[in-house]
Write a protein that holds these residues in place. Sequence first.
Motif, PDB file in Angstrom:
ATOM      1  N   ARG A 258      -9.383 -34.951  59.526  1.00 18.66           N
ATOM      2  CA  ARG A 258      -9.771 -34.056  58.435  1.00 18.66           C
ATOM      3  C   ARG A 258      -9.679 -34.791  57.096  1.00 18.66           C
ATOM      4  N   GLN A 259      -8.616 -35.562  56.923  1.00 14.77           N
ATOM      5  CA  GLN A 259      -8.467 -36.323  55.694  1.00 14.77           C
ATOM      6  C   GLN A 259      -9.617 -37.309  55.521  1.00 14.77           C
ATOM      7  N   LEU A 260     -10.017 -37.948  56.608  1.00 17.77           N
ATOM      8  CA  LEU A 260     -11.119 -38.909  56.540  1.00 17.77           C
ATOM      9  C   LEU A 260     -12.426 -38.219  56.166  1.00 17.77           C
ATOM     10  N   ARG A 261     -12.693 -37.057  56.766  1.00 13.80           N
ATOM     11  CA  ARG A 261     -13.925 -36.332  56.432  1.00 13.80           C
ATOM     12  C   ARG A 261     -13.957 -35.962  54.949  1.00 13.80           C
ATOM     13  N   ALA A 262     -12.815 -35.482  54.450  1.00 17.20           N
ATOM     14  CA  ALA A 262     -12.746 -35.100  53.040  1.00 17.20           C
ATOM     15  C   ALA A 262     -12.884 -36.323  52.129  1.00 17.20           C
ATOM     16  N   THR A 263     -12.323 -37.446  52.537  1.00 18.14           N
ATOM     17  CA  THR A 263     -12.422 -38.674  51.744  1.00 18.14           C
ATOM     18  C   THR A 263     -13.869 -39.148  51.666  1.00 18.14           C
ATOM     19  N   LYS A 264     -14.563 -39.087  52.775  1.00 19.77           N
ATOM     20  CA  LYS A 264     -15.984 -39.460  52.790  1.00 19.77           C
ATOM     21  C   LYS A 264     -16.785 -38.542  51.877  1.00 19.77           C
ATOM     22  N   TYR A 265     -16.467 -37.255  51.925  1.00 21.42           N
ATOM     23  CA  TYR A 265     -17.185 -36.302  51.093  1.00 21.42           C
ATOM     24  C   TYR A 265     -16.868 -36.517  49.619  1.00 21.42           C
ATOM     25  N   MET A 266     -15.640 -36.903  49.322  1.00 24.46           N
ATOM     26  CA  MET A 266     -15.239 -37.203  47.948  1.00 24.46           C
ATOM     27  C   MET A 266     -16.149 -38.269  47.341  1.00 24.46           C
ATOM     28  N   PHE A 267     -16.379 -39.331  48.079  1.00 22.91           N
ATOM     29  CA  PHE A 267     -17.240 -40.404  47.580  1.00 22.91           C
ATOM     30  C   PHE A 267     -18.697 -39.955  47.501  1.00 22.91           C
ATOM     31  N   LYS A 268     -19.093 -39.098  48.407  1.00 21.58           N
ATOM     32  CA  LYS A 268     -20.464 -38.583  48.379  1.00 21.58           C
ATOM     33  C   LYS A 268     -20.705 -37.772  47.114  1.00 21.58           C
ATOM     34  N   VAL A 269     -19.751 -36.901  46.774  1.00 17.47           N
ATOM     35  CA  VAL A 269     -19.860 -36.104  45.556  1.00 17.47           C
ATOM     36  C   VAL A 269     -19.856 -37.001  44.323  1.00 17.47           C
ATOM     37  N   ALA A 270     -18.958 -37.972  44.295  1.00 23.98           N
ATOM     38  CA  ALA A 270     -18.834 -38.862  43.136  1.00 23.98           C
ATOM     39  C   ALA A 270     -20.113 -39.668  42.908  1.00 23.98           C
ATOM     40  N   LYS A 271     -20.686 -40.170  43.974  1.00 22.28           N
ATOM     41  CA  LYS A 271     -21.861 -41.031  43.831  1.00 22.28           C
ATOM     42  C   LYS A 271     -23.153 -40.249  43.622  1.00 22.28           C
ATOM     43  N   ALA A 272     -23.089 -38.939  43.831  1.00 25.64           N
ATOM     44  CA  ALA A 272     -24.280 -38.110  43.634  1.00 25.64           C
ATOM     45  C   ALA A 272     -24.471 -37.719  42.170  1.00 25.64           C
TER      46      ALA A 272
END
Length: 316
Positions: A258-272
């Motif tokens: 779960r932490q990994l999924r959220a971390t991946k999404y964090m970078f997705k939001v930041a780079k968008a």
Amino acid sequence: MRSRLPLLLIAAVSLLAVPAAAQAKLTVGIAENNPQMFADPLFTGLGAKHARLVVSWNVASARNDEINRVIDYLAHARAAGVTPLVTFEHARGDATICNKRKNRKKAQCKLPTAKQYESSLRRFKALFPEVRNVVAWNEINHFTQPTYKNPKAAAKFTTIARKVFKGGTVVAADILDQADNVRAKRPTFRSATRYIKAFRKAYKGPRSVCGVHNYSDINRFRSTGTKALIKALGCKQIWLTEAGGLYKFVGYKADQKRQLRATKYMFKVAKANKKIKRLYVYTWFGAPRSARFDAGLVGIDGKQRKAYAEVRKHVR
């Protein structure tokens, strides 16, 4: 970061679409207050050149041992070639008690005067002239901070910090993405945006860089709050000064996936979002099993968690 997310953490919807945007160049650092991080081979291997440190607003003038930690931290950062971002906040002590009227006179719950704040910051600057990047006040809209209901004070502190750290970077506002109703399926952020509006009315300086903490969005796999705050702030640049995927929260078992999924999404939001230029991942060290909150990239056993590799990929 304190334990303040509601119990319901939606981990199943891990890859909701973020609106497409030009991929912005993102600088990634680590938000961690423990200077032992710099001695960790995993940190050396990460290659991060930016780190965030939170200190009491009066750390340079208060008579306690917090200053020793700051001296140690900044010395290690300098030796490692890491640029620190120093964030000032409430005086030392448990600030979760500050929502009770009987505790409002305790040091950690009291708002300093402008004169007290400026005096302490000047002492800090004299002790650590190498520090050029600061956040005037941490999470100005959270109840643990004495700026919680006083955006005018937060604005005044920002003006003072710009004067003291002239020539450096002063984050003009540091906002938490608190929803009006944290359990709502479609949350609104009227309270946070009202606070920002009042801050902007009181603050007459430039808003070159503003800070956002978007835990709530990241760990619910949405970007509603992040976008609302960025729009309300109207800053040229946004730094996510504290963000991270949760490994554990009260009521939920520890879960690296779960932490990994959220971390991946964090970078997705930041780079968008083209305005987001920097991200400080919170935090480096994990917490004991009894802790309510844990977002560490490294467990208390010293072993890296799955999210570590994802962060390393973006640092490099």
